[in-house]
Structure formats: C-alpha cells, structure tokens
Scaffold this motif. Structure first.
Motif, PDB file in Angstrom:
ATOM      1  N   HIS A   9       2.995  -8.462  59.394  1.00 39.24           N
ATOM      2  CA  HIS A   9       3.122  -9.876  59.802  1.00 39.24           C
ATOM      3  C   HIS A   9       4.433 -10.461  59.283  1.00 39.24           C
ATOM      4  N   ASP A  38      -0.718 -14.849  58.450  1.00 40.73           N
ATOM      5  CA  ASP A  38      -1.795 -14.041  59.049  1.00 40.73           C
ATOM      6  C   ASP A  38      -1.760 -14.072  60.576  1.00 40.73           C
ATOM      7  N   PRO A  41       1.334 -10.696  64.443  1.00 42.54           N
ATOM      8  CA  PRO A  41       1.629  -9.345  63.949  1.00 42.54           C
ATOM      9  C   PRO A  41       2.534  -8.537  64.884  1.00 42.54           C
ATOM     10  N   ALA A 108       8.513  -8.525  60.105  1.00 40.51           N
ATOM     11  CA  ALA A 108       7.295  -7.811  60.499  1.00 40.51           C
ATOM     12  C   ALA A 108       7.674  -6.485  61.159  1.00 40.51           C
TER      13      ALA A 108
END
Ligand code: PMV
Length: 322
Positions: A9, A38, A41, A108
């Motif tokens: 992430h 969170d 991703p 990420a």
C-alpha cells in the motif's frame, strides 16, 4: 518456473524524505516518518522466464516501455545480483491507486515488486532486508514494507531501512484536487533542490531535528504535536522546492485553500493537519473522531476519502512449477 505475488500500500510522509546523498544506493540526506495506508494497494506478480532475453513489465494490462520498464529492470538487476541469477522475469502489476489520486504509486509499486521478486528469485529476506531492498527501487518504498507508522533511518546501505513505530490512533483524509501528472518528477526535483537551493543545508539539519521531535510525539501519543510537526514539515519541504533555480511549484492555489480550511477547522476545535507530497493534492492527518467531519467539510474542494493505517507488504503466493 518460479512465480510469486505480493501486495503493498502507499504511504504518506509526516516527516518528508527529500534529497539523496547517494543516488545509486538511494540513501536519503535525512530520516523520515510515514503512515502506510489501508487503501489503494498495488499487487505485483514476478514470473521467472529462463527463455526470455529481456524483462517485461505490464501495468494495468498495458505493456510498459521507456523509463517505467528500465526502472523495473534496474531494480531486478539488484535482486539478480543478490540471488546470483541472470534469469529474466515477466512482471505484471495492478495498481488500485486511481491515476489521479495524487498518491505516489512508486512506494506501493516498489514495495510489492521487492517482495514478489525476492520470493521468485528464492531470496529469504526478513522485514529489514526487504525494506532495504525496496529502497533501491524508490526511496519512499522503504517505508511501504512496514505497517502503520514507519521511521526510515538515514544510515548507510546496511543501516538505511524502515521499521515500525508505536503512536496514537490516526486517520488520513485524502483530498484529490489535481488530475494532471506532475510537471517535474520527484527524482529530478530532488537533484535540482540539492544543487541549487541555498536553503538545502538547513533543510537537511532541520529535518533530522523534526524527525526526533516527531518520534517523541509518537511515543507520547501526542496527536497535536505530531500533527503540528507534519504540517510544518510539509511547508518546509515545499518552501525548499520552490527555492530551486529554476523554481518548481507543486502546490496549486486550491491546495493552499485546503491548507487554510484545515487551519480554520483546527481553530474551531477539530484535530486536523494538512500535508502534501510532490503534487497539488492534499492529505489531512486527523483522528478517528474527526475524520468524517473533516472529509465532509473538504469535499467542496475535491473528492475526499477517509483512510486508515494499513498493513505492510504481504507475500500472497509463491509457486515453483516445472
Ligand atoms: O520515493 P520517491 O522518489 O517518489 O520520493 C517521494 C518523496 C515525497 O513523497 C515527496 C516525500 C516522502 O517522504 O514520501
């Protein structure tokens, strides 16, 4: 043929990384602190292909060429050196970061690539080694290996990794303002800042001081101190960037309106603090109690989203087929 997939992430820096003291090893001029999110991703699969003459890289179903491909190949070269291999790989990546969300996709992206490539090439790396490896792809990726709050130590090649930090319960509100790609890449802008800004030495020394203060604020669970330092450090980073020759400006007039609105909400008793990376979009550090209100108030300026602290990089699968 070995194949491995991993997911990571993005993270948003509270104490920013801006400037390298070693471009090859991606060693930063100072430490930094971030929150891994969170949402949004990136999932990446690395499949070794002994028959291939070159690496390939597909992002969102589109085969990549040029800089995108060469950054992946250069990164895989680092992994191949560690694994003592010369086998090429097919890399496929899916990013759930909306291209216009203004969140850096490289953090990420390279954290997921590091974990997937390490597993595919048979390297058994602990979290610290994985963080050091991700660093070679993109500085901010060092921190996306780690869940939640992460400090990235400046260090030398061995000592420059990120690790988890305990701190208060936080939320972030992303405010999407800009739909145009940034004019100057952070890579190029960092070099220009170091070379041409008369304020750069002060940026380096003050960042280390701010980092120490921010770590103390985390240890004390002091959201307001941490938030104050976050907003202060964002202003300082944009000030040093704007002092380049020729100047670079990432913030737009609307970004500044959001900073002003955040300050107004704070005066009215909300706990919220603004920051922005190398682009016009603003991210607000806030508490679980105030996050929804902050997101609703700022939605007149752009699309807002409440985001929670997220996990570190995760290996999803690893297969060894004939
Ligand atoms: O990892 P890079 O090269 O994309 O640099 C990221 C720099 C900032 O996002 C502006 C700050 C940071 O610490 O993430």
């Amino acid at each position: 043929m070995a194949e491995a997939s991993a997911r990571a992430h993005p993270n948003i820096a509270l104490v920013k990384y801006w400037g390298k003291r070693d471009a090859d090893l991606v060693l930063p001029v100072a430490g930094s602190l971030s929150l891994t999110l969170d949402e949004f991703p990136t999932t990446t699969t690395v499949r070794l292909d002994p028959a291939a003459a070159a690496d390939s890289f597909t992002l969102g179903g589109v085969a990549q060429q040029g800089t995108q491909l060469s950054r992946v190949t250069e990164f895989l070269d680092v992994v191949r050196e560690l694994a003592d291999s010369d086998v090429r790989a097919a890399v496929t990546s899916i990013s759930e970061i909306p291209t216009d969300a203004g969140l850096a996709s490289s953090a990420a992206g390279f954290a997921a690539l590091a974990a997937a490539a390490a597993a595919a090439y048979g390297l058994d790396l602990d979290q610290r080694a994985l963080s050091r490896l991700a660093r070679r792809g993109s500085g901010s990726a060092t921190r996306s290996v780690i869940p939640g709050l992460a400090v990235w130590h400046a260090g030398d090649d061995e000592g420059s990794f990120a690790e988890a930090v305990d701190g208060p319960e936080l939320r972030m509100v992303t405010v999407t303002l800009s739909r145009t790609p940034k004019a100057v890449s952070s890579r190029e802008a960092m070099v220009r800042t170091a070379r041409t800004s008369p304020f750069f030495p002060a940026w380096v020394t003050s960042t280390e001081e701010t980092l120490q203060e921010a770590l103390e604020a985390c240890a004390q669970g002091d959201v307001d101190r941490l938030g104050h330092l976050t907003e202060l450090h964002a202003h300082r980073m944009h000030a040093v960037i704007e002092s380049c020759d020729p100047p670079i400006r990432y913030l737009s007039p609307t970004s500044l309106e959001v900073f002003d609105e955040v300050a107004r909400m704070r005066e009215a008793g909300r706990r919220c603090y603004a920051t922005a990376d190398a682009g016009a979009n603003v991210v607000v550090l806030t508490t679980p109690e105030d996050a929804e209100h902050v997101a609703a108030e700022l939605s007149v300026h752009g699309e807002t989203r409440v985001v929670r602290p997220g996990p570190g990089v995760e290996l999803i699968s690893r297969t060894e087929s004939a």
